[in-house]
Write a protein that holds these residues in place. Structure first.
Motif, short mmCIF file in Angstrom:
data_model
loop_
_atom_site.label_atom_id
_atom_site.label_comp_id
_atom_site.label_asym_id
_atom_site.label_seq_id
_atom_site.Cartn_x
_atom_site.Cartn_y
_atom_site.Cartn_z
N ALA A 72 -112.73 27.17 8.53
CA ALA A 72 -113.60 27.37 9.68
C ALA A 72 -113.01 26.81 10.95
O ALA A 72 -113.64 26.87 12.01
CB ALA A 72 -114.97 26.74 9.43
N GLY A 73 -111.78 26.29 10.88
CA GLY A 73 -111.13 25.77 12.06
C GLY A 73 -110.48 26.87 12.88
O GLY A 73 -110.57 28.07 12.54
N GLY A 74 -109.83 26.49 13.96
CA GLY A 74 -109.21 27.49 14.83
C GLY A 74 -108.17 28.33 14.12
O GLY A 74 -108.22 29.57 14.14
N ILE A 75 -107.21 27.69 13.46
CA ILE A 75 -106.18 28.42 12.73
C ILE A 75 -106.76 29.04 11.47
O ILE A 75 -106.47 30.20 11.14
CB ILE A 75 -105.00 27.48 12.39
N GLY A 76 -107.59 28.29 10.74
CA GLY A 76 -108.14 28.79 9.49
C GLY A 76 -108.91 30.08 9.67
O GLY A 76 -108.81 31.01 8.86
N THR A 77 -109.71 30.17 10.73
CA THR A 77 -110.47 31.38 11.01
C THR A 77 -109.55 32.59 11.15
O THR A 77 -109.81 33.66 10.59
CB THR A 77 -111.29 31.20 12.30
N LEU A 78 -108.46 32.42 11.90
CA LEU A 78 -107.53 33.52 12.12
C LEU A 78 -106.75 33.86 10.85
O LEU A 78 -106.47 35.04 10.58
CB LEU A 78 -106.57 33.17 13.25
N LEU A 102 -119.46 30.63 8.04
CA LEU A 102 -118.56 31.20 9.03
C LEU A 102 -117.35 31.84 8.35
O LEU A 102 -116.93 32.95 8.72
CB LEU A 102 -118.09 30.12 10.01
N ALA A 103 -116.79 31.17 7.35
CA ALA A 103 -115.64 31.73 6.64
C ALA A 103 -116.00 33.03 5.95
O ALA A 103 -115.22 34.00 5.95
CB ALA A 103 -115.11 30.71 5.63
N ALA A 104 -117.18 33.08 5.35
CA ALA A 104 -117.62 34.31 4.69
C ALA A 104 -117.81 35.43 5.72
O ALA A 104 -117.44 36.59 5.47
CB ALA A 104 -118.93 34.06 3.94
N ALA A 105 -118.36 35.10 6.88
CA ALA A 105 -118.56 36.10 7.93
C ALA A 105 -117.24 36.63 8.45
O ALA A 105 -117.16 37.77 8.92
CB ALA A 105 -119.37 35.51 9.07
N ASN A 106 -116.18 35.84 8.35
CA ASN A 106 -114.86 36.27 8.79
C ASN A 106 -114.14 37.11 7.75
O ASN A 106 -113.03 37.56 8.01
CB ASN A 106 -114.01 35.06 9.15
N GLY A 107 -114.76 37.29 6.58
CA GLY A 107 -114.18 38.19 5.59
C GLY A 107 -113.72 37.55 4.30
O GLY A 107 -113.19 38.24 3.43
N ALA A 108 -113.90 36.24 4.14
CA ALA A 108 -113.46 35.59 2.91
C ALA A 108 -114.20 36.18 1.70
O ALA A 108 -115.41 36.39 1.74
CB ALA A 108 -113.71 34.09 2.98
N ASP A 109 -113.45 36.43 0.64
CA ASP A 109 -114.06 36.95 -0.59
C ASP A 109 -114.84 35.87 -1.31
O ASP A 109 -115.83 36.16 -2.00
CB ASP A 109 -112.96 37.50 -1.50
N LEU A 110 -114.40 34.63 -1.17
CA LEU A 110 -115.07 33.49 -1.79
C LEU A 110 -114.97 32.34 -0.80
O LEU A 110 -113.88 31.98 -0.36
CB LEU A 110 -114.38 33.13 -3.11
N ALA A 111 -116.10 31.78 -0.41
CA ALA A 111 -116.14 30.67 0.53
C ALA A 111 -116.81 29.49 -0.14
O ALA A 111 -117.98 29.57 -0.53
CB ALA A 111 -116.88 31.07 1.81
N LEU A 112 -116.08 28.40 -0.27
CA LEU A 112 -116.55 27.25 -1.03
C LEU A 112 -116.54 25.98 -0.19
O LEU A 112 -115.65 25.78 0.65
CB LEU A 112 -115.66 27.04 -2.26
N ASP A 113 -117.52 25.12 -0.45
CA ASP A 113 -117.63 23.83 0.21
C ASP A 113 -116.78 22.82 -0.55
O ASP A 113 -117.11 22.44 -1.68
CB ASP A 113 -119.10 23.41 0.22
N TYR A 114 -115.67 22.38 0.07
CA TYR A 114 -114.77 21.48 -0.65
C TYR A 114 -115.28 20.04 -0.70
O TYR A 114 -114.62 19.17 -1.27
CB TYR A 114 -113.34 21.55 -0.13
N THR A 115 -116.47 19.78 -0.12
CA THR A 115 -117.08 18.46 -0.32
C THR A 115 -117.87 18.40 -1.62
O THR A 115 -118.31 17.33 -2.04
CB THR A 115 -118.00 18.10 0.86
N ARG A 116 -118.08 19.56 -2.27
CA ARG A 116 -118.76 19.60 -3.56
C ARG A 116 -117.74 19.34 -4.68
O ARG A 116 -116.60 19.81 -4.61
CB ARG A 116 -119.43 20.95 -3.78
#
Length: 330
Positions: free
Chosen positions: A153-159, A183-197
């Protein structure tokens, strides 16, 4: 004019919004009426007085900021008159001065903002965008690729998520918290996971038992250590940051990765420029980044702050409370 000044290294509160002299362009320079200024994580390190590559510590007092977009309002001796009144974007390199209502820049570093791009988008692409395209030079993405993107979800990560998805790759995005994973899912990620879990790695394995083919790593630390175990044999580990600190690898860990053919490469600095090629590889990457945004292929996420709230922007960035590219607007 007003600007944000740093009189002493230290916490974000040391950034003060105050009157400042109007800069005068030197020979070969122009002055820009700033509409947007980029904020980079490196800015926060320099503000604290942390010395390290690639940028040297500035002399104090200083006006931070190295990425600006706006309109040319004055010319220095020898500058091309055609620039006057032109909307431009520029990366100032190691010269500070961006957190201000007016900034000066070398005319030969300017880019005219492509039609249809707002200044904030242009300023995101001139720095964050160029780095993203530089990183992607080392990734052979396409159908069959599985890209693992921490800090998605960061600047580079989003792109990275957007580009990889458009290339036909399967994208696994990692981000901290439900808002960022959304946000990552909205950008097209097939799987978006919370790495704090604690169960995020198991979720990746369940969806992609064959492993990821490339890890875009700006985080390092324990997240990257876990992610390395999720890579397929022969995968690429591309390193361009270490916000979470060094990766805790033992000699046995490294030997195991080598045996699996997992390659680790730091893609910043000379490696990126050499891969870009040309007489001016940095400018080439900047031009490509602006073209990607102008075409609509890449859409940087923006977190906007008023210029007067630069200290808040720094604090939020350091506390990982931002998404996308942080931009100051006078």
């Amino acid at each position: 004019m007003h600007a944000v000044r740093l009189h002493a290294f230290g916490p974000a509160e040391n950034l003060t919004y105050e009157p400042a002299p109007l800069p005068v362009p030197a020979p070969g320079q122009v002055r820009i009426a700033v509409a947007a200024a980029g904020v980079h994580l490196l800015d926060t390190s320099l503000r604290r007085g942390v010395q390290g590559p690639p940028a040297p510590l500035p002399e104090l007092p200083t006006i931070p900021g190295r990425e600006v977009a706006g309109t040319v309002d004055a010319l220095g001796p020898g500058a091309d008159p055609a620039w006057l009144g032109t909307p431009v974007v520029v990366h100032l390199g190691f010269a500070p001065g961006g957190y201000a209502e007016y900034a000066v820049a070398d005319a030969d570093r300017l880019h005219a903002i492509p039609a249809g791009l707002e200044p904030a988008t242009a300023v995101a692409m001139i720095g964050t965008g160029r780095t993203t395209l530089g990183i992607l030079q080392f990734a052979d993405l396409g159908p069959g690729s599985v890209a693992l993107v921490p800090a998605a979800a960061g600047g580079i990560g989003t792109l990275l998520v957007q580009y990889a998805k458009q290339a036909g790759a399967t994208v696994v995005a990692l981000a901290g918290g439900p808002g960022k994973t959304a946000l990552a899912a909205a950008n097209g990620a097939d799987l978006a996971l919370d790495y704090t879990r604690p169960d995020w790695a198991e979720a990746v394995r369940a969806h992609h038992p064959g492993g990821a083919t490339v890890l875009f790593d700006s985080v390092g630390g324990t997240v990257a250590r876990t992610a390395l175990d999720l890579l397929a044999d022969g995968a690429a580990h591309l390193v361009f940051g270490w916000s979470g600190g060094p990766i805790p690898l033992t000699d046995a860990d490294r030997a195991a990765l080598d045996a699996r053919g997992v390659t680790t490469r730091n893609v910043l600095g000379p490696a990126m420029l050499q891969r870009a090629g040309g007489d001016d590889p940095m400018r080439l990457l900047e031009t490509r980044a602006l073209a990607e945004a102008a075409s609509g292929r890449l859409h940087p996420a923006l977190r906007r702050y008023p210029l007067a709230r630069a200290a808040t922007a720094h604090r939020d960035l350091e506390n990982r409370a931002t998404t996308g590219k942080v931009v100051l607007e006078p």
